[in-house]
Design a protein around this motif. Structure first.
Motif, short mmCIF file in Angstrom:
data_model
loop_
_atom_site.label_atom_id
_atom_site.label_comp_id
_atom_site.label_asym_id
_atom_site.label_seq_id
_atom_site.Cartn_x
_atom_site.Cartn_y
_atom_site.Cartn_z
N ALA A 133 0.83 -1.21 0.00
CA ALA A 133 0.00 0.00 0.00
C ALA A 133 0.87 1.26 0.00
O ALA A 133 1.85 1.35 0.74
N ARG A 134 0.49 2.22 -0.84
CA ARG A 134 1.21 3.50 -0.85
C ARG A 134 0.76 4.37 0.30
O ARG A 134 1.57 5.03 0.95
N ILE A 135 -0.54 4.39 0.57
CA ILE A 135 -1.09 5.11 1.71
C ILE A 135 -1.52 4.07 2.74
O ILE A 135 -2.38 3.23 2.46
N LYS A 136 -0.96 4.12 3.93
CA LYS A 136 -1.15 3.07 4.92
C LYS A 136 -2.38 3.28 5.81
O LYS A 136 -2.77 2.36 6.52
N THR A 137 -2.99 4.46 5.76
CA THR A 137 -4.01 4.83 6.74
C THR A 137 -5.15 3.82 6.82
O THR A 137 -5.59 3.44 7.91
N TYR A 138 -5.65 3.38 5.66
CA TYR A 138 -6.84 2.55 5.66
C TYR A 138 -6.54 1.06 5.52
O TYR A 138 -7.46 0.26 5.36
N VAL A 139 -5.27 0.69 5.60
CA VAL A 139 -4.91 -0.72 5.44
C VAL A 139 -5.59 -1.62 6.46
O VAL A 139 -6.08 -2.70 6.11
N PRO A 140 -5.68 -1.24 7.76
CA PRO A 140 -6.38 -2.13 8.71
C PRO A 140 -7.83 -2.41 8.32
O PRO A 140 -8.30 -3.55 8.42
N LYS A 198 -23.51 -21.42 -2.24
CA LYS A 198 -23.30 -20.38 -3.24
C LYS A 198 -24.58 -20.25 -4.06
O LYS A 198 -24.76 -20.94 -5.06
N PRO A 199 -25.49 -19.35 -3.65
CA PRO A 199 -26.77 -19.24 -4.35
C PRO A 199 -26.66 -18.64 -5.74
O PRO A 199 -27.56 -18.80 -6.56
N ILE A 200 -25.57 -17.94 -6.03
CA ILE A 200 -25.35 -17.33 -7.34
C ILE A 200 -23.94 -17.67 -7.81
O ILE A 200 -23.08 -18.01 -6.99
N PRO A 201 -23.68 -17.58 -9.13
CA PRO A 201 -22.33 -17.91 -9.63
C PRO A 201 -21.26 -16.97 -9.07
O PRO A 201 -21.52 -15.80 -8.80
N GLU A 202 -20.06 -17.51 -8.91
CA GLU A 202 -18.91 -16.74 -8.44
C GLU A 202 -17.93 -16.56 -9.60
O GLU A 202 -17.49 -17.55 -10.21
N VAL A 203 -17.61 -15.31 -9.91
CA VAL A 203 -16.68 -15.02 -11.00
C VAL A 203 -15.47 -14.28 -10.42
O VAL A 203 -15.64 -13.30 -9.70
N LEU A 204 -14.29 -14.75 -10.74
CA LEU A 204 -13.05 -14.14 -10.27
C LEU A 204 -12.27 -13.59 -11.46
O LEU A 204 -12.01 -14.31 -12.43
N PHE A 205 -11.92 -12.30 -11.39
CA PHE A 205 -11.11 -11.67 -12.42
C PHE A 205 -9.68 -11.49 -11.88
O PHE A 205 -9.49 -10.95 -10.78
N VAL A 206 -8.71 -11.92 -12.68
CA VAL A 206 -7.32 -11.85 -12.24
C VAL A 206 -6.48 -11.16 -13.31
O VAL A 206 -6.52 -11.54 -14.48
N CYS A 207 -5.73 -10.13 -12.91
CA CYS A 207 -4.73 -9.53 -13.78
C CYS A 207 -3.44 -9.39 -12.96
O CYS A 207 -3.37 -9.88 -11.83
N THR A 208 -2.45 -8.74 -13.51
CA THR A 208 -1.17 -8.69 -12.82
C THR A 208 -1.22 -7.84 -11.56
O THR A 208 -0.84 -8.28 -10.48
N HIS A 209 -1.73 -6.61 -11.69
CA HIS A 209 -1.66 -5.65 -10.58
C HIS A 209 -2.99 -5.43 -9.86
O HIS A 209 -3.01 -4.75 -8.84
N ASN A 210 -4.09 -5.98 -10.36
CA ASN A 210 -5.42 -5.74 -9.78
C ASN A 210 -5.66 -4.24 -9.60
O ASN A 210 -6.23 -3.80 -8.62
N PRO A 257 -0.04 -7.45 -6.86
CA PRO A 257 -0.89 -6.27 -6.66
C PRO A 257 -0.11 -4.97 -6.52
O PRO A 257 0.96 -4.93 -5.92
N ALA A 258 -0.67 -3.93 -7.13
CA ALA A 258 -0.07 -2.59 -7.07
C ALA A 258 -0.41 -1.93 -5.74
O ALA A 258 -1.12 -2.49 -4.90
N SER A 259 0.08 -0.71 -5.57
CA SER A 259 -0.17 0.02 -4.33
C SER A 259 -1.50 0.75 -4.34
O SER A 259 -2.04 1.09 -3.29
N GLU A 260 -2.07 0.99 -5.54
CA GLU A 260 -3.36 1.68 -5.64
C GLU A 260 -3.97 1.40 -7.00
O GLU A 260 -3.29 0.94 -7.93
N ILE A 261 -5.27 1.68 -7.14
CA ILE A 261 -5.95 1.50 -8.40
C ILE A 261 -5.57 2.62 -9.36
O ILE A 261 -5.42 3.78 -8.95
N ASN A 262 -5.41 2.29 -10.63
CA ASN A 262 -5.08 3.25 -11.66
C ASN A 262 -6.10 4.39 -11.66
O ASN A 262 -7.30 4.16 -11.85
N PRO A 263 -5.68 5.66 -11.46
CA PRO A 263 -6.62 6.79 -11.43
C PRO A 263 -7.44 6.92 -12.71
O PRO A 263 -8.61 7.32 -12.66
N ALA A 264 -6.85 6.57 -13.85
CA ALA A 264 -7.60 6.65 -15.10
C ALA A 264 -8.74 5.64 -15.13
O ALA A 264 -9.81 5.90 -15.69
#
Length: 318
Positions: free
Chosen positions: A154-161, A184-196, A224-231
């Motif tokens: 994490a780049r910003i640690k404040t909300y990590v807990p 599991k009453p509904i299907p479970e879908v998992l999306f995986v990329c390099t940095h999430n 995983p990256a430190s934060e989600i891409n702002p774009a």
């Protein structure tokens, strides 16, 4: 410990000294609804209803159970804080240092008592939620492991807990589902990329919006990256999808086991393969460093693939 708390502890221990009362507390805590009626308890415990009612009254007067009335029925619920206080009081009698449940070999927590307070509160809440499913030690380990993993990147640690408790909850739910403990009453879908931080986050947000309540979505990253891409955040925000509360999460074995469909997006062979699951690999460019217009194009390609996936799953779109 002062005499007042000692008297309270003695009363609680006396109330729990009867094996039937201890069993009643265990049955109530394990109920999927978190509470149980006298009628249901009579069926679960081979004791007459008047005796059950007497035991419940003693536990209620000791502060170990709360109760509410609905029509002619009375429902009882365990009071987690009372049991926790009792356990902590007994623990305080122990002599010498006690090892932490989460064990050695992990990085130290920041010198901020708020962090441990948030984690401890999260552990208590999750231990209550999953009582009868996972031991408290398991919950403790998952919360601390999740914190240590997220804190490193994490780049910003404040909300990590707070994120760690949410992440641990997702992992525990996935683990219970993979073991067949939770349905599991509904299907479970998992999306995986390099940095999430881009493609998998977009896919998760878009799919959840396309079929709300008809599919459960998770996302993760092999690194995983430190934060989600702002774009990516901005591109989804233009559609009214706010993902500011999301965060990059590491790929864990439990979420893969719980998934019905695993969609990979350029993460190579880092995703474990399990028989009986459906795997899809979507060839999509990484939005990292791309201008907003190109991120929009990736978003539309993902939306098109999601519409096809929903048709294949037999799920209507909104």
């Amino acid at each position: 410990m002062a005499d007042g708390p000692l008297d309270q502890l003695s009363a609680a221990l006396k109330a729990l000294a009867d094996p039937v009362r201890l069993r009643l507390v265990r049955v109530i805590a394990a109920d999927p609804c978190g509470e149980s009626s006298v009628y249901a308890l009579t069926a679960a415990v081979d004791v007459s209803q008047p005796t059950i009612s007497h035991h419940l009254k003693v536990l209620h007067e000791a502060g170990l159970l709360s109760r509410r009335k609905e029509g002619t029925s009375v429902y009882y619920r365990v009071v987690p804080s009372e049991l926790t206080d009792m356990a902590e009081a007994l623990h305080s009698f122990a002599q010498g240092p006690q090892p932490a449940i989460h064990g050695p070999g992990q990085i130290d927590l920041p010198a901020d008592s708020t962090v441990e307070h948030v984690l401890a509160r999260g552990i208590e809440e999750l231990a209550y939620r999953y009582s009868g499913v996972f031991a408290r030690e398991t919950v403790d380990r998952y919360v601390h492991e999740s914190f240590q993993t997220l804190y490193r990147t994490a780049r910003i640690k404040t909300y990590v807990p707070l994120f760690a408790v949410r992440f641990a909850k997702e992992r525990l739910t996935a683990l219970a589902q993979s073991r067949g403990i939770l349905a599991k009453p509904i299907p479970e879908v998992l999306f995986v990329c390099t940095h999430n931080a881009g493609r998998s986050q977009m896919a998760a947000a878009l799919l959840a919006a396309m079929a709300p309540g008809r599919v459960h979505v998770r996302s993760a990253g092999s690194k995983p990256a430190s934060e989600i891409n702002p774009a990516v955040v901005e591109s989804l925000g233009e559609l009214g999808l706010e993902i500011g509360q999301e965060f990059p999460k590491p790929l864990t074995d439990d979420v893969v086991r719980a998934a019905d469909v695993v969609v990979t997006m350029g993460c190579g062979d880092s995703c474990p393969i399990y028989p009986g699951k459906r795997y899809l690999d979507w060839d999509l460019p990484d939005p990292a460093g791309l201008p907003l217009g190109e991120v929009h194009a990736i978003r539309e390609r993902i939306s098109e693939k999601l519409r096809t996936l929903l048709v294949e799953l037999g799920l209507p779109t909104t």
